[in-house]
Design a protein around this motif. Structure first.
Motif, PDB file in Angstrom:
ATOM      1  N   LEU A 289       0.738  -1.221   0.130  1.00 20.15           N
ATOM      2  CA  LEU A 289      -0.073  -0.054   0.070  1.00 20.15           C
ATOM      3  C   LEU A 289       0.869   1.168  -0.010  1.00 20.15           C
ATOM      4  O   LEU A 289       0.564   2.331  -0.707  1.00 20.15           O
ATOM      5  N   ASP A 290       1.871   1.196   0.655  1.00 18.17           N
ATOM      6  CA  ASP A 290       2.696   2.349   0.776  1.00 18.17           C
ATOM      7  C   ASP A 290       3.378   2.747  -0.721  1.00 18.17           C
ATOM      8  O   ASP A 290       3.411   3.780  -0.998  1.00 18.17           O
ATOM      9  N   ALA A 291       3.934   1.621  -1.352  1.00 14.77           N
ATOM     10  CA  ALA A 291       4.591   1.594  -2.679  1.00 14.77           C
ATOM     11  C   ALA A 291       3.214   2.091  -3.525  1.00 14.77           C
ATOM     12  O   ALA A 291       3.722   2.923  -4.430  1.00 14.77           O
ATOM     13  N   THR A 292       2.250   1.609  -3.556  1.00 12.16           N
ATOM     14  CA  THR A 292       1.287   2.047  -4.483  1.00 12.16           C
ATOM     15  C   THR A 292       0.837   3.485  -4.277  1.00 12.16           C
ATOM     16  O   THR A 292       0.528   4.365  -5.041  1.00 12.16           O
ATOM     17  N   ARG A 293       0.623   4.029  -2.938  1.00 11.58           N
ATOM     18  CA  ARG A 293       0.260   5.428  -2.843  1.00 11.58           C
ATOM     19  C   ARG A 293       1.575   6.415  -3.154  1.00 11.58           C
ATOM     20  O   ARG A 293       1.363   7.388  -3.772  1.00 11.58           O
ATOM     21  N   LEU A 294       2.636   5.993  -3.026  1.00  8.89           N
ATOM     22  CA  LEU A 294       4.120   6.476  -3.723  1.00  8.89           C
ATOM     23  C   LEU A 294       3.812   6.804  -5.335  1.00  8.89           C
ATOM     24  O   LEU A 294       4.245   7.794  -5.496  1.00  8.89           O
ATOM     25  N   LEU A 295       3.476   5.773  -5.877  1.00  8.50           N
ATOM     26  CA  LEU A 295       3.411   5.843  -7.168  1.00  8.50           C
ATOM     27  C   LEU A 295       2.319   6.782  -7.613  1.00  8.50           C
ATOM     28  O   LEU A 295       2.604   7.542  -8.566  1.00  8.50           O
TER      29      LEU A 295
ATOM     30  N   LEU B 210       2.277   8.022 -11.380  1.00  9.52           N
ATOM     31  CA  LEU B 210       1.837   6.733 -12.121  1.00  9.52           C
ATOM     32  C   LEU B 210       0.521   6.198 -11.399  1.00  9.52           C
ATOM     33  O   LEU B 210       0.593   5.880 -10.217  1.00  9.52           O
ATOM     34  N   VAL B 211      -0.398   5.756 -12.114  1.00  5.47           N
ATOM     35  CA  VAL B 211      -1.597   5.066 -11.799  1.00  5.47           C
ATOM     36  C   VAL B 211      -1.194   3.623 -11.854  1.00  5.47           C
ATOM     37  O   VAL B 211      -1.022   2.952 -12.701  1.00  5.47           O
ATOM     38  N   ALA B 212      -1.136   3.010 -10.741  1.00 12.75           N
ATOM     39  CA  ALA B 212      -0.609   1.505 -10.278  1.00 12.75           C
ATOM     40  C   ALA B 212      -1.648   1.093  -9.377  1.00 12.75           C
ATOM     41  O   ALA B 212      -2.078   1.601  -8.333  1.00 12.75           O
ATOM     42  N   GLU B 213      -1.769  -0.394  -9.688  1.00  7.73           N
ATOM     43  CA  GLU B 213      -2.695  -1.093  -8.695  1.00  7.73           C
ATOM     44  C   GLU B 213      -1.791  -1.901  -8.060  1.00  7.73           C
ATOM     45  O   GLU B 213      -0.515  -1.786  -8.121  1.00  7.73           O
ATOM     46  N   PRO B 214      -2.308  -2.198  -6.917  1.00  8.85           N
ATOM     47  CA  PRO B 214      -1.494  -2.992  -5.753  1.00  8.85           C
ATOM     48  C   PRO B 214      -0.464  -4.252  -6.445  1.00  8.85           C
ATOM     49  O   PRO B 214       0.794  -4.171  -5.914  1.00  8.85           O
ATOM     50  N   SER B 215      -1.009  -4.858  -7.171  1.00 12.26           N
ATOM     51  CA  SER B 215      -0.240  -5.838  -8.045  1.00 12.26           C
ATOM     52  C   SER B 215       1.187  -5.387  -8.639  1.00 12.26           C
ATOM     53  O   SER B 215       1.871  -5.880  -8.824  1.00 12.26           O
ATOM     54  N   GLY B 216       0.772  -4.116  -9.151  1.00  9.50           N
ATOM     55  CA  GLY B 216       2.011  -3.677  -9.937  1.00  9.50           C
ATOM     56  C   GLY B 216       2.846  -2.954  -9.278  1.00  9.50           C
ATOM     57  O   GLY B 216       4.045  -2.218  -9.580  1.00  9.50           O
ATOM     58  N   ALA B 217       2.634  -2.605  -7.666  1.00  8.10           N
ATOM     59  CA  ALA B 217       3.462  -1.946  -6.822  1.00  8.10           C
ATOM     60  C   ALA B 217       4.322  -2.714  -6.012  1.00  8.10           C
ATOM     61  O   ALA B 217       5.389  -2.184  -5.285  1.00  8.10           O
TER      62      ALA B 217
ATOM     63  N   ASP C 176      -8.768  -0.320  -8.101  1.00  8.54           N
ATOM     64  CA  ASP C 176     -10.176   0.173  -7.959  1.00  8.54           C
ATOM     65  C   ASP C 176     -10.284   1.722  -7.459  1.00  8.54           C
ATOM     66  O   ASP C 176      -9.457   2.262  -6.670  1.00  8.54           O
ATOM     67  N   PRO C 177     -11.108   2.450  -8.234  1.00 12.31           N
ATOM     68  CA  PRO C 177     -11.086   3.732  -7.980  1.00 12.31           C
ATOM     69  C   PRO C 177     -11.306   4.170  -6.326  1.00 12.31           C
ATOM     70  O   PRO C 177     -10.793   5.401  -6.098  1.00 12.31           O
ATOM     71  N   ALA C 178     -12.188   3.339  -5.762  1.00  9.20           N
ATOM     72  CA  ALA C 178     -12.096   3.967  -4.156  1.00  9.20           C
ATOM     73  C   ALA C 178     -10.611   3.865  -3.504  1.00  9.20           C
ATOM     74  O   ALA C 178     -10.639   4.593  -2.617  1.00  9.20           O
ATOM     75  N   LEU C 179     -10.126   2.704  -3.887  1.00  6.03           N
ATOM     76  CA  LEU C 179      -8.773   2.623  -3.024  1.00  6.03           C
ATOM     77  C   LEU C 179      -7.845   3.533  -3.600  1.00  6.03           C
ATOM     78  O   LEU C 179      -7.147   4.198  -2.879  1.00  6.03           O
ATOM     79  N   ARG C 180      -7.948   4.052  -4.917  1.00  2.00           N
ATOM     80  CA  ARG C 180      -7.030   4.973  -5.336  1.00  2.00           C
ATOM     81  C   ARG C 180      -7.454   6.278  -4.586  1.00  2.00           C
ATOM     82  O   ARG C 180      -6.463   7.082  -4.116  1.00  2.00           O
ATOM     83  N   GLN C 181      -8.598   6.826  -4.388  1.00  2.00           N
ATOM     84  CA  GLN C 181      -8.790   7.937  -3.617  1.00  2.00           C
ATOM     85  C   GLN C 181      -8.340   7.660  -2.381  1.00  2.00           C
ATOM     86  O   GLN C 181      -8.035   8.769  -1.631  1.00  2.00           O
ATOM     87  N   GLU C 182      -8.917   6.779  -1.591  1.00  2.00           N
ATOM     88  CA  GLU C 182      -8.407   6.465  -0.196  1.00  2.00           C
ATOM     89  C   GLU C 182      -6.878   6.781  -0.152  1.00  2.00           C
ATOM     90  O   GLU C 182      -6.376   7.412   0.963  1.00  2.00           O
ATOM     91  N   LEU C 183      -6.160   6.116  -1.047  1.00  2.00           N
ATOM     92  CA  LEU C 183      -4.490   6.339  -0.794  1.00  2.00           C
ATOM     93  C   LEU C 183      -3.939   7.663  -1.134  1.00  2.00           C
ATOM     94  O   LEU C 183      -3.172   8.362  -0.403  1.00  2.00           O
ATOM     95  N   ILE C 184      -4.555   8.300  -1.937  1.00  2.00           N
ATOM     96  CA  ILE C 184      -4.132   9.571  -2.162  1.00  2.00           C
ATOM     97  C   ILE C 184      -4.427  10.744  -1.112  1.00  2.00           C
ATOM     98  O   ILE C 184      -3.857  11.578  -0.727  1.00  2.00           O
ATOM     99  N   GLU C 185      -5.840  10.354  -0.513  1.00  3.16           N
ATOM    100  CA  GLU C 185      -5.970  11.087   0.641  1.00  3.16           C
ATOM    101  C   GLU C 185      -5.403  10.700   1.868  1.00  3.16           C
ATOM    102  O   GLU C 185      -5.299  11.736   2.857  1.00  3.16           O
TER     103      GLU C 185
END
Length: 337
Positions: free
Chosen positions: A277-283, A289-296, A325-334
């Motif tokens: 999750l930290d790596a996804t949020r950093l990306l 870069l828009v990355a899903e957790p599998s890509g991070a 997932d759009p909801a996860l993306r928003q959660e991580l950005i915030e």
């Protein structure tokens, strides 16, 4: 224990590159600005190597899976295409097969788990495929796809257990060598092993001295255990489904991918859910870069498991997909850094 299945050759990977040209794109390779990430509040280790991001999220379907799926479908005869294609996937391979089938005028039936993110299910249907939903275990979708093949005569397009799939994924490895000749270490996500097999084969067949490692979640660490024990180990679906990295929930390697990995891969490291999750949020926030957790998972390995990896000056992390997932993306950005 290895069987006598032949290994994919560099020639097959080069042929795949010609076949998918103009469809799968040559994705970007971007250096991570570590100081910028620290400035945003990310607590990163000191003395990190140069980290480069191979942005497979830039593919038309948002994932590397288009490389292998298109290579396979484009290799089918007209008679096979008329029979249609079947695939089983948690999401990204599903989209790759649906995209390739539409391009060749073939019907696609895709077996997906009910727990697959809606963004991936909707995209697969949007490419014109018929989606069949099953339970969370990868064994269940494999069995369902096999049944549909028997009943309809359609052609199975496996997510990883196929030479044409592996060769297609290997084209990513060729691009990395061309984009960064001084690369020391390449990190690839590993689920069923198709991407790792293809990249490792391409790199080890082309250049001496470059290390190739796999990265996967601790909660779905069957490949790491298989690599360590030198035999294929299967994990239960009730375990692998626990990881947020939905694209890496496969329960075991195939014999074909296992053989490639044992031959060409130098090691496999596992990462925690928090690290993913930290790596996804950093990306998302520091690398744009828009990355899903599998890509991070690869970036998580490079940032937090340097002691487990070989010393390197230039590390390439394959960001395998961006269908988050759009909801996860928003959660991580915030989330606060």
């Amino acid at each position: 224990m290895e069987t006598s299945l032949p290994l994919v050759t560099l020639e097959q990977i080069e042929q795949a590159r010609e076949r998918i040209a103009g469809v799968a794109v040559r994705t970007g390779l971007y250096r991570l600005d570590v100081e910028h990430a620290r400035g945003l509040g990310f607590a990163l280790p000191q003395n990190l190597p140069a980290i480069w991001l191979k942005a497979e999220n830039e593919q038309p379907i948002g994932s590397f899976k288009l490389r292998g799926a298109y290579n396979k479908v484009a290799s089918l005869t007209d008679e096979e295409l008329q029979r249609g294609v079947v695939a089983h996937s948690s999401g990204n391979h599903a989209q790759g097969v649906a995209y390739a089938a539409r391009a060749h005028g073939a019907k696609a039936t895709i077996v997906m788990p009910e727990v697959a993110p809606r963004i991936k299910r909707d995209a697969t249907a949007g490419y014109g495929a018929e989606v069949v939903l099953v339970g969370p275990a990868s064994t269940e979708r494999i069995q369902t796809a096999d049944r549909i093949v028997r009943e309809t005569g359609a052609v199975l397009v496996p997510p990883y257990d196929d030479d044409l799939i592996i060769a297609g994924q290997g084209t990513c490895g060729l691009e990395i060598l061309e984009q960064l000749p001084e690369v020391d270490l390449v990190l690839s996500p590993v689920s069923g092993g198709g991407l790792l097999s293809g990249i490792a084969t391409a790199i080890k067949s082309s250049r001496e001295g470059v290390k190739v490692w796999g990265a996967e979640p601790e909660l779905a660490g069957d490949a790491a255990e298989s690599f360590r024990k030198r035999q294929i180990v299967e994990w239960p679906g009730t375990q692998t489904v626990k990881t947020i990295a939905d694209g890496l929930r496969t329960q075991s390697l195939a014999q074909r991918t296992y053989n490639h990995i044992v031959k060409y891969v130098d090691g496999i490291v596992t990462v925690t859910e928090d690290e993913i999750l930290d790596a996804t949020r950093l990306l998302l926030t520091a690398a744009n870069l828009v990355a899903e957790p599998s890509g991070a998972v690869t970036l998580a390995a490079a940032l937090f498991h340097g002691d487990d990896l070989p010393a390197a000056k230039n590390v390439v992390c394959v960001v395998s997909g961006g269908n988050i997932d759009p909801a996860l993306r928003q959660e991580l950005i915030e989330a606060e850094s």
